[in-house]
Design an enzyme around this catalytic site. Structure first.
Site, PDB file in Angstrom:
ATOM      1  N   ASP A  35       1.480   1.214  -6.931  1.00 20.37           N
ATOM      2  CA  ASP A  35       2.279   1.464  -5.725  1.00 20.37           C
ATOM      3  C   ASP A  35       2.850   0.197  -5.096  1.00 20.37           C
ATOM      4  O   ASP A  35       3.265   0.216  -3.957  1.00 20.37           O
ATOM      5  CB  ASP A  35       1.419   2.201  -4.692  1.00 20.37           C
ATOM      6  CG  ASP A  35       0.350   1.324  -4.098  1.00 20.37           C
ATOM      7  OD1 ASP A  35      -0.191   0.482  -4.831  1.00 20.37           O
ATOM      8  OD2 ASP A  35       0.069   1.463  -2.899  1.00 20.37           O
ATOM      9  N   GLU A  36       2.857  -0.882  -5.824  1.00 23.68           N
ATOM     10  CA  GLU A  36       3.250  -2.140  -5.217  1.00 23.68           C
ATOM     11  C   GLU A  36       3.963  -3.023  -6.227  1.00 23.68           C
ATOM     12  O   GLU A  36       3.559  -3.078  -7.390  1.00 23.68           O
ATOM     13  CB  GLU A  36       1.984  -2.874  -4.760  1.00 23.68           C
ATOM     14  CG  GLU A  36       2.076  -3.459  -3.385  1.00 23.68           C
ATOM     15  CD  GLU A  36       0.809  -4.236  -3.077  1.00 23.68           C
ATOM     16  OE1 GLU A  36       0.932  -5.427  -2.838  1.00 23.68           O
ATOM     17  OE2 GLU A  36      -0.279  -3.651  -3.096  1.00 23.68           O
ATOM     18  N   ASP A  58       5.768  -1.660  -0.941  1.00 25.85           N
ATOM     19  CA  ASP A  58       4.411  -1.109  -0.874  1.00 25.85           C
ATOM     20  C   ASP A  58       4.537   0.354  -0.454  1.00 25.85           C
ATOM     21  O   ASP A  58       5.029   0.650   0.634  1.00 25.85           O
ATOM     22  CB  ASP A  58       3.587  -1.906   0.151  1.00 25.85           C
ATOM     23  CG  ASP A  58       2.095  -1.694  -0.055  1.00 25.85           C
ATOM     24  OD1 ASP A  58       1.718  -0.680  -0.666  1.00 25.85           O
ATOM     25  OD2 ASP A  58       1.320  -2.545   0.413  1.00 25.85           O
TER      26      ASP A  58
END
Length: 679
Positions: free
Chosen positions: A105-106, A11
């Site tokens: 983003d993950e 993350d």
DNA sequence: TCTGGGGTCCTGAACCAT
DNA sequence: TCTGATGGTTCAGGACCC
């Protein structure tokens, strides 16, 4: 649940805000808030500095501004984030072929599948190496969670934030989870959390003790069973590299509620066009058309219709959406409209029909082959694949421009162009602005999808955005230095204005170049903008002026002008996007984000040729090198010369037509890269 | 003092066929 | 022929996630 902690969850920390800080050194260490800047915007990401003020994602932007008045408020630059994300995802794929991205983003990574780790020590080493690699490649930090299941890996990365790594040894999970809030578990949001709290269940341990039957009774079968298993640390979901898209949708929230039924219909058509464009881009067709309406009181309703076969025909989707709209009562006002398509397939009813015809030679095809809603469309065929505004516009008596800029006035004085598809070859800027900006329209400034057929400017996809009326914003500090605004608000030159909702309160229609009075209150620009029809050659929008310690502004970037009388789309020479600029210590600005990467264009009526510099856009100066536009006005442009690898840079001001200044592409966050992308 | 955009998944009601 | 059980599909709404 596996015996070794070989599922990794990454993350990235405050991703959008971190990218902006990495890209603009003067913002490092400062509160940066990324999100929609319009009156109904919300925070997408806040930097950790901003979080100290209580700002967090999903918070209304107005509230964030109250909590953190000196923050830098920026519109998201998705293309840049996407580029950074691709670098990060590339690093993950070096670890394993099984990478499951959840967002930009993950992602989850199955380390065993990649042969990278089969035990705790190796998994930890891989996680540490990954964090270092990400920092080296992007300059950004990410948090890593390692565990034997996806759920636990995600919990671990959350606990590790910011910039940490946490490994949950199998066997210890129940002990670790027990004291945590039920909200820690995926699937427990505000509503379920409240539900459980009322039942006296606040922690994961209490959830586990409650028993499956009790949870099923409270939350339903699927949710109850699933949650109970999660509370016990049980989660067998595999990491899945590829997932099929299930639906495609687009929606818009309006700065001011829409009341005019004609305008509402028009917006639904626009959304249908955009939706089909996206559908086709993804190579899909779909069977179920969904209309979403959020009313003035925030109540949301959906109406759907399932066709006999999948379609990607814009006329069919438009028709279905229009039919669905007829069943909805919109009196009282509408704040959001959306159109979606689900039941996706990779073929269409029309394909099948053609196939059947081919198979039968010239025989009559099955009588039922036409989609349920395949009534002839009023629209012209749509060769561009995205319905450049043909249908809805056809009735409007325009003199033949396809998909032209078509202002329609909104209550906020916003002027929107028609549903152009922005075939802008340079960078698709116009479309970006519209999509990304979405509700993030700054006060009084609205960009609609670029008018596209820009014969002159090319750079930004002719963005006809007038109505920068209320665009000058002053922070609570007050306009210490008067913001510079020059140029009357653009009045797009376009003949005829279908859907120019005259019923909308406050919308100024047929004004030419209404001026944008600075509005120290900084409130949303509910006034001021001027939408015009049939006017040619008005000048472009207000330009932001970034002033330290003081105020900045927003610019409706649009340059417009030209060619009204003939009904030609009226858009010429789009100016670049007024990108948002956060000025250190000061306020911020917004921009209509017309979005040309280069942010520079030629504006003005025919013959006028003054370069305009979008605030926030990247530039290159022959002497000083790379920088970004902090603001411009009255013939000057202020540039801060810094690059991702540098310290905070100096600010210099030039004439807007300085030949040594040229637009450039964003620099890579790490390394020097090619600097001057000057054209 | 208000609440974005793009998704996924689940539930329950209504309807229809078996 | 009627009734009830069952299951699939469609539709609408809601919760949640990033």
């Amino acid at each position: 649940m596996r015996a070794a902690p070989t599922i990794l969850h990454l993350d990235m920390d405050a991703f959008y805000a971190s990218v902006e800080q990495a890209s603009k050194p003067s913002l490092r260490g400062k509160a940066v808030i990324v999100g929609g800047l319009g009156p109904r915007g919300v925070v997408a990401t806040a930097s950790y500095e901003a979080r100290r003020f209580g700002v967090h994602s999903a918070m209304p932007m107005a509230q964030a501004r109250r909590l953190c008045p000196n923050g830098a408020y920026l519109i998201p630059r998705f293309r840049l984030y996407q580029a950074v994300s691709e670098i990060v995802m590339g690093l993950l794929r070096e670890l394993s072929p099984l990478v499951e991205p959840l967002s930009l983003d993950e992602a989850f990574v199955d380390l065993e599948a990649g042969g990278v780790a089969f035990d705790s020590a190796a998994a930890r080493a891989a996680g540490e190496r990954l964090r270092a690699d990400i920092r080296a490649a992007t300059g950004l930090s990410g948090s890593v969670g390692l565990a034997g299941s996806k759920m636990l890996a995600k919990v671990a990365s959350e606990e590790a934030k910011p910039a940490g790594l946490l490994l949950i040894e199998p066997g210890t999970e129940r002990e670790l989870l027990a004291p945590m809030s039920v909200r820690t578990l995926p699937g427990v949001g505000p509503v379920t959390g409240q539900h459980l709290r009322r039942a006296g269940i606040a922690t994961v341990g209490e959830l586990a003790e409650a028993g499956e039957d009790e949870l099923v009774r409270m939350l339903g079968r699927s949710h109850g069973v699933g949650l109970h298993r999660m509370a016990l640390g049980l989660d067998d979901r595999p990491v899945v590299a590829e997932r099929d898209t299930k639906s495609v949708s687009v929606e818009d929230t309006f700065d001011v509620d829409l009341h005019d039924r004609v305008r509402i219909r028009y917006e639904v058509q626009r959304l249908a066009d955009r939706c089909v464009g996206r559908l086709r881009d993804s190579g899909h067709s779909g069977r179920t058309i969904v209309l979403k309406v959020r009313r003035y009181d925030f109540s949301t309703l959906t109406r759907s219709e399932t066709l006999r076969g999948p379609t990607d025909d814009v006329a069919v989707v438009r028709e279905a959406a229009a039919r669905l709209l007829e069943s909805v009562d919109t009196t009282g006002g509408v704040r959001l409209l959306g159109v979606g398509v689900s039941g996706l397939a990779d073929y269409t009813q029309e394909d099948l029909f053609a196939f059947a015809l081919a198979a039968e030679g010239e025989g009559a095809g099955p009588a039922s082959a036409a989609p349920a809603s395949a009534a002839p469309a009023p629209a012209a065929p749509d060769p561009a694949g995205a319905g450049a505004g043909a249908g809805a516009d056809a009735e409007a008596g325009d003199t033949g421009d396809a998909g032209g800029a078509r202002p329609s006035s909104g209550a906020d004085g916003a002027t929107e162009t028609g549903p152009g598809t922005d075939p802008d070859p340079v960078g698709g800027g116009g479309a970006d602005g519209a999509v990304e900006g979405g509700s993030g329209r700054p006060a009084g400034a609205v960009g609609a999808p670029g008018a596209g057929l820009d014969p002159v400017g090319g750079v930004g996809g002719a963005r006809v955005s007038a109505g920068a009326g209320g665009a000058v914003e002053a922070g609570p500090d007050g306009p210490a230095a008067a913001p510079e605004v020059h140029g009357a608000d653009g009045a797009p030159g376009s003949a005829d204005t279908p859907g120019a909702g005259p019923g909308e309160a406050g919308g100024a229609v047929d004004a030419v170049g209404a001026s944008g009075a600075p509005r120290p209150g900084g409130a949303a620009g509910e006034s001021g903008g001027a939408a015009s029809a049939g006017v040619s050659g008005a000048a472009g929008g207000a330009e932001p002026a970034g002033l330290s310690g003081g105020v900045v502004s927003a610019g409706a970037s649009g340059a417009s002008g030209a060619a009204g009388a003939a009904g030609a789309a009226g858009a010429a020479g789009a100016a670049g996007g007024a990108e948002p600029v956060g000025v250190a210590g000061g306020v911020v600005s917004a921009g209509a984000s017309a979005g040309a990467v280069a942010g520079v264009g030629v504006s003005g009526g025919v013959g006028a040729a003054e370069r305009r510099w979008g605030a926030g856009s990247d530039v290159w100066h022959a002497v000083y090198g790379a920088g970004w536009v902090q603001g411009s006005g009255v013939g000057r442009v202020t540039v801060r010369f810094e690059r991702p690898g540098s310290g905070p840079g100096r600010v210099r001001t030039f004439r807007v037509d300085d030949p040594e200044l040229a637009p450039s592409d964003p620099l890579p966050l790490v390394g020097d890269g090619p600097a001057a992308g000057a054209e």
